[in-house]
Design a protein around this motif. Sequence first.
Motif, PDB file in Angstrom:
ATOM      1  N   ALA A 117       0.832  -1.206   0.000  1.00 34.51           N
ATOM      2  CA  ALA A 117       0.000   0.000   0.000  1.00 34.51           C
ATOM      3  C   ALA A 117       0.866   1.255   0.000  1.00 34.51           C
ATOM      4  O   ALA A 117       0.571   2.238  -0.698  1.00 34.51           O
ATOM      5  CB  ALA A 117      -0.931  -0.009   1.212  1.00 34.51           C
ATOM      6  N   VAL A 118       1.929   1.234   0.794  1.00 38.58           N
ATOM      7  CA  VAL A 118       2.861   2.367   0.825  1.00 38.58           C
ATOM      8  C   VAL A 118       3.454   2.598  -0.563  1.00 38.58           C
ATOM      9  O   VAL A 118       3.486   3.728  -1.080  1.00 38.58           O
ATOM     10  CB  VAL A 118       3.975   2.116   1.862  1.00 38.58           C
ATOM     11  CG1 VAL A 118       5.100   3.142   1.717  1.00 38.58           C
ATOM     12  CG2 VAL A 118       3.404   2.145   3.275  1.00 38.58           C
ATOM     13  N   THR A 177      -4.557  -5.103  -0.871  1.00 34.70           N
ATOM     14  CA  THR A 177      -3.650  -3.954  -0.893  1.00 34.70           C
ATOM     15  C   THR A 177      -4.407  -2.642  -1.038  1.00 34.70           C
ATOM     16  O   THR A 177      -4.137  -1.676  -0.311  1.00 34.70           O
ATOM     17  CB  THR A 177      -2.636  -4.111  -2.042  1.00 34.70           C
ATOM     18  OG1 THR A 177      -1.877  -5.312  -1.843  1.00 34.70           O
ATOM     19  CG2 THR A 177      -1.698  -2.923  -2.104  1.00 34.70           C
ATOM     20  N   ILE A 178      -5.359  -2.571  -1.957  1.00 32.13           N
ATOM     21  CA  ILE A 178      -6.073  -1.306  -2.138  1.00 32.13           C
ATOM     22  C   ILE A 178      -6.966  -1.012  -0.937  1.00 32.13           C
ATOM     23  O   ILE A 178      -7.160   0.154  -0.572  1.00 32.13           O
ATOM     24  CB  ILE A 178      -6.877  -1.280  -3.452  1.00 32.13           C
ATOM     25  CG1 ILE A 178      -7.958  -2.351  -3.496  1.00 32.13           C
ATOM     26  CG2 ILE A 178      -5.936  -1.407  -4.648  1.00 32.13           C
ATOM     27  CD1 ILE A 178      -8.871  -2.257  -4.721  1.00 32.13           C
ATOM     28  N   ARG A 179      -7.486  -2.041  -0.292  1.00 28.05           N
ATOM     29  CA  ARG A 179      -8.266  -1.819   0.924  1.00 28.05           C
ATOM     30  C   ARG A 179      -7.382  -1.241   2.027  1.00 28.05           C
ATOM     31  O   ARG A 179      -7.791  -0.326   2.762  1.00 28.05           O
ATOM     32  CB  ARG A 179      -8.891  -3.130   1.398  1.00 28.05           C
ATOM     33  CG  ARG A 179     -10.027  -3.640   0.514  1.00 28.05           C
ATOM     34  CD  ARG A 179     -10.482  -5.024   0.958  1.00 28.05           C
ATOM     35  NE  ARG A 179     -10.646  -5.081   2.395  1.00 28.05           N
ATOM     36  CZ  ARG A 179     -10.295  -6.123   3.155  1.00 28.05           C
ATOM     37  NH1 ARG A 179      -9.760  -7.206   2.607  1.00 28.05           N
ATOM     38  NH2 ARG A 179     -10.483  -6.085   4.449  1.00 28.05           N
ATOM     39  N   THR A 180      -6.166  -1.778   2.160  1.00 28.30           N
ATOM     40  CA  THR A 180      -5.230  -1.269   3.166  1.00 28.30           C
ATOM     41  C   THR A 180      -4.872   0.179   2.878  1.00 28.30           C
ATOM     42  O   THR A 180      -4.832   1.021   3.794  1.00 28.30           O
ATOM     43  CB  THR A 180      -3.962  -2.142   3.191  1.00 28.30           C
ATOM     44  OG1 THR A 180      -4.321  -3.504   3.446  1.00 28.30           O
ATOM     45  CG2 THR A 180      -2.984  -1.668   4.260  1.00 28.30           C
ATOM     46  N   VAL A 237      -8.726  -2.937   8.867  1.00 31.33           N
ATOM     47  CA  VAL A 237      -8.995  -2.412   7.526  1.00 31.33           C
ATOM     48  C   VAL A 237     -10.488  -2.561   7.262  1.00 31.33           C
ATOM     49  O   VAL A 237     -10.989  -3.672   7.092  1.00 31.33           O
ATOM     50  CB  VAL A 237      -8.166  -3.156   6.463  1.00 31.33           C
ATOM     51  CG1 VAL A 237      -8.557  -2.702   5.065  1.00 31.33           C
ATOM     52  CG2 VAL A 237      -6.677  -2.919   6.697  1.00 31.33           C
ATOM     53  N   LYS A 238     -11.189  -1.444   7.242  1.00 34.25           N
ATOM     54  CA  LYS A 238     -12.645  -1.458   7.150  1.00 34.25           C
ATOM     55  C   LYS A 238     -13.127  -0.909   5.806  1.00 34.25           C
ATOM     56  O   LYS A 238     -12.364  -0.329   5.039  1.00 34.25           O
ATOM     57  CB  LYS A 238     -13.248  -0.637   8.298  1.00 34.25           C
ATOM     58  CG  LYS A 238     -12.878  -1.159   9.686  1.00 34.25           C
ATOM     59  CD  LYS A 238     -13.337  -2.601   9.900  1.00 34.25           C
ATOM     60  CE  LYS A 238     -13.023  -3.110  11.293  1.00 34.25           C
ATOM     61  NZ  LYS A 238     -13.435  -4.531  11.480  1.00 34.25           N
ATOM     62  N   THR A 239     -14.404  -1.090   5.558  1.00 29.52           N
ATOM     63  CA  THR A 239     -15.027  -0.611   4.329  1.00 29.52           C
ATOM     64  C   THR A 239     -15.397   0.856   4.493  1.00 29.52           C
ATOM     65  O   THR A 239     -16.126   1.219   5.417  1.00 29.52           O
ATOM     66  CB  THR A 239     -16.276  -1.454   4.015  1.00 29.52           C
ATOM     67  OG1 THR A 239     -15.881  -2.824   3.861  1.00 29.52           O
ATOM     68  CG2 THR A 239     -16.948  -0.983   2.740  1.00 29.52           C
TER      69      THR A 239
END
Length: 430
Positions: free
Chosen positions: A80-81, A152-155, A286-288
């Motif tokens: 993610a970074v 990854t995109i969620r994080t 990691v939430k929606t």
Amino acid sequence: MKTLTSVALAALLAASPVHAANNDPVVLVHGFLGFGTDTFASTGFKYWGGFNDIAAHMRAGGRPVFTAAVGPVSSNWDRAVELYYQIKGGCADYGARHAAEHAAAGHIQKPAGKCWAADAANNPNNYPLALYPQWDAQHPVHFVSHSQGGQTIRTLLQLMENGPPNGAGSEGDGALYAGDKAGWVKSATTISSPHNGTTLRDVVVDFVPKVSELAGAFVQVAGLGGSGGTGYKFRLEQYGLAQGPLESISDYVARTRGAPFWQLANRDAAQWDLGPDGAAQLNEWVKTSPNVYYFSIGSRATEQGSWCCNNTDRVIAPFQDRAYQYPRNDMIFFLKNAAGEWVVPSVLQRGMGSYRAADWYANDGVVNTNSMRGPAGQPQRQFNGTAQKGSWNYLGYYDQHDHFDVIGWDAPPSMVSPIYDKLLGILSGL
């Protein structure tokens, strides 16, 4: 020949409502062991499309489409970074607390070799150019991801909107950790992603040899022979494990396999995040986001066992039990050995098709189909033609599609392009 059999999925995708079209860019984010567009430039093989080009196909309507390349075996935090700075520009900052927590394994907060230039006219170090430096709430993007790319995109979304889980300032002054970036992402689509983990991580006991084997298989599929290819890179500079420019997969793994990063005890790696336990831990923080449209698409390439006459590979599984799932004949060759009731060859090592509970048995060779819908305990709904923010709009799954069919590795464009055409139709109406 494989065919699209998920009629309900096609109908739902086609039912997207008509709104004023947006032309916001799409950023494609690859999964575990993924790679960039230049990795196999000599043969033209791409992660997104194989010997075809999904990104180019998506650009045909005039929409900007960027292809990201992040660490193929790194944790979702590290990926993610890298994704953030690769899009926006700057040098990767993995966070002070995060690096300190994993210092025993060699984690470096700000390693060399992970920078992207936001301004082509001011780039004295000749860094690769950032994908979309103007990225902000007035210039949002759509994320489209495959496999681990979904985690990854969620994080990244969680960090961008809310900052790090241990509070403001805990990771230092990096731009990513300030939070308050709601509106930067219009939608997030995951394709065959292990939101709740994959049992493949548990059934594969020898992780490091399997990584080398799978990466070598990728090189083979790309038309460059086995694991001796030198184009594929593991991108582990943040662990002090930089790969030489001409160092092959097999040589690199042999040289570094004793490093703490590769140990199963290391929880800052893809091998942890991708398992059911690691995914559950990720889902705890990691939430929606209520500000984003989420879409998920699944895939399946196994069938229920039968004494005869189904479409499974009888060489891999000559004797079958109706209680379990088995790989189809047309599953890509290097996935079949772990997708069925038993790992082949092994001494009674259960495969994905019989491991855990029955609702986990169906899979696409890499990810359990039931894990692709969305993170457990977070809002989910069947897409009915109208998308809702803050909930996973599930578009259904493609049957007879393995993990790499959905990105065009072993399937013709006539089978793959409609997946992305229909998705773009939905995104354009948001």
